[in-house]
Design an enzyme around this catalytic site. Structure first.
Site, short mmCIF file in Angstrom:
data_model
loop_
_atom_site.label_atom_id
_atom_site.label_comp_id
_atom_site.label_asym_id
_atom_site.label_seq_id
_atom_site.Cartn_x
_atom_site.Cartn_y
_atom_site.Cartn_z
N ARG A 78 -10.67 -11.37 6.39
CA ARG A 78 -9.92 -10.40 7.23
C ARG A 78 -10.84 -9.27 7.68
O ARG A 78 -10.76 -8.81 8.82
CB ARG A 78 -8.71 -9.86 6.46
N LYS A 177 -7.46 -3.99 10.66
CA LYS A 177 -7.23 -3.02 9.60
C LYS A 177 -8.21 -1.88 9.82
O LYS A 177 -9.29 -1.82 9.21
CB LYS A 177 -7.43 -3.70 8.24
N GLU A 210 6.84 -2.64 9.30
CA GLU A 210 6.37 -2.66 7.90
C GLU A 210 6.52 -1.25 7.34
O GLU A 210 6.98 -0.34 8.04
CB GLU A 210 4.92 -3.12 7.83
N1 PMP Z 1 0.41 -2.96 5.92
C1 PMP Z 1 -0.51 -1.97 6.01
C2 PMP Z 1 -0.43 -1.02 7.15
C3 PMP Z 1 -1.50 -1.85 5.02
O1 PMP Z 1 -2.40 -0.87 5.11
C4 PMP Z 1 -1.55 -2.77 3.95
C5 PMP Z 1 -2.62 -2.69 2.91
N2 PMP Z 1 -2.60 -1.51 2.19
C6 PMP Z 1 -0.56 -3.77 3.88
C7 PMP Z 1 0.38 -3.85 4.90
C8 PMP Z 1 -0.55 -4.76 2.77
O2 PMP Z 1 -1.60 -5.70 2.95
P1 PMP Z 1 -2.31 -6.40 1.73
O3 PMP Z 1 -1.26 -7.17 0.98
O4 PMP Z 1 -3.33 -7.29 2.35
O5 PMP Z 1 -2.91 -5.34 0.89
#
Ligand code: PMP
Length: 314
Positions: A78, A177, A210
């Site tokens: 990622r 990200k 989210e």
């Molecule tokens: N959404 C956002 C905006 C995030 O920053 C994160 C990670 N902190 C997640 C979802 C969760 O992703 P992951 O399970 O890959 O940590």
């Protein structure tokens, strides 16, 4: 009206320490920057780094258990995709980054912890043009981190739907990200202001995207539902694992467009993220949910812990 006493600003030593939400124990924190481990005093980058000036860069949050990083390949993939999406050339191969992760985990004083891996655009002239930034900075921080306290993990958290919207995916793809979390931070401040622990962001069409730093799931009539990435959700690695575990447990699960109504009337709701793990939600916008922690949450949480043990032997 907010007033500030200038005298008190100039005497930081006398100030009381700021409240701590994500607790870190500074003396255990370890740093790796551009090729080697460094003591805290040397863990610095120039103030002209465009990561600082413009949020120009990308990052990953990674957990390790029993000194083994969890799902490292998925995080590195990622990160590489985020870099490609913003035309940032990683100065290391993914194998070298995996070795850097091993080095910092080895140097960490505890078996379990959290890693922050950042790639910034690097130092350059003022002005947003990145062409003058000649070398990205690659930073790893290993820390003890407790994102959610035990009481909230047991009893569930309160959510509010924020007025702040998730940036539209056709303006900035949510799969990148990036280092710029201002819009999530504004939403999170709304949650704090309302006495809740987390905020839910809607997209421009009023669909649930989210939470500010976690993905979101609800349960309705025995089916697990999560917003589509096209509605503004990050492709969370924990989200992917939850969907994988649901399939293994025979729990019907799918992506679906969700609105605040779906949250308010859900049987169960929980959040997923690397830092937070799986967090049950007990209330959304002042409406208590039927079950918290709910039966499907509890099965998935147990399966999640079992998967961590299986992959990390912790
Ligand atoms: N959404 C956002 C905006 C995030 O920053 C994160 C990670 N902190 C997640 C979802 C969760 O992703 P992951 O399970 O890959 O940590």
């Amino acid at each position: 009206m907010h007033t500030t006493d200038p005298a008190s600003e100039s005497t930081p030593a006398a100030a009381t320490p700021p409240p701590v939400t994500a607790r870190e124990t500074a003396d255990s924190t370890r740093y790796w920057i551009n090729g080697r481990l460094r003591p805290e005093q040397e863990a610095t980058v120039p103030v002209t780094d465009h990561g600082l000036l413009y949020g120009d860069g990308v990052f990953e949050g990674i957990r390790f258990y029993g000194r083994r990083p969890f799902r490292l390949d998925a995080h590195l993939r990622r990160l590489a995709d985020s870099c490609r999406a913003i035309r940032l050339t990683l100065p290391y191969t993914l194998d070298r980054l995996a070795r850097a992760v091993a080095e910092i985990v080895d140097a960490f004083p505890a078996d379990d912890g959290y890693l922050r891996l950042l790639v910034t655009r690097g130092a350059g002239p003022l002005g947003i043009d990145p062409s003058g930034c000649l070398r990205p900075n690659v930073i790893l921080i290993a820390a003890r981190l407790q994102m959610v306290d035990e009481a909230h993990r047991r009893e569930g958290i309160r959510l509010v739907v924020a007025a702040t919207r998730r940036l539209p995916g056709d303006a900035l793809d949510p799969r990148i990200k990036s280092l710029n979390y201002l819009n999530q931070i504004l939403a999170r401040m709304e949650a704090d202001h309302a006495g809740a622990q987390e905020a839910v962001l809607l997209n421009g069409q009023g669909r649930v995207a989210e939470a500010s730093a976690e993905n979101l799931f609800i349960v309705r009539d025995g089916t697990l539902l999560t917003p589509r990435t096209a509605d503004g959700a990050l492709e969370g690695i924990t989200r992917g694992l939850v969907l994988e575990l649901a399939a293994r447990l025979g729990i019907p699960a799918r992506e679906a467009p969700l609105t605040p109504y779906d949250l308010h009337t859900a049987d169960e709701c929980f959040l997923s993220g690397t830092g937070a793990g799986l967090i049950p939600v007990r209330e959304v916008d002042g409406r208590p949910l039927h079950h918290c922690p709910g039966p499907l949450y509890s099965r998935l949480e147990a399966a999640f812990q079992e998967q961590v043990r299986r992959e990390c032997g912790a």
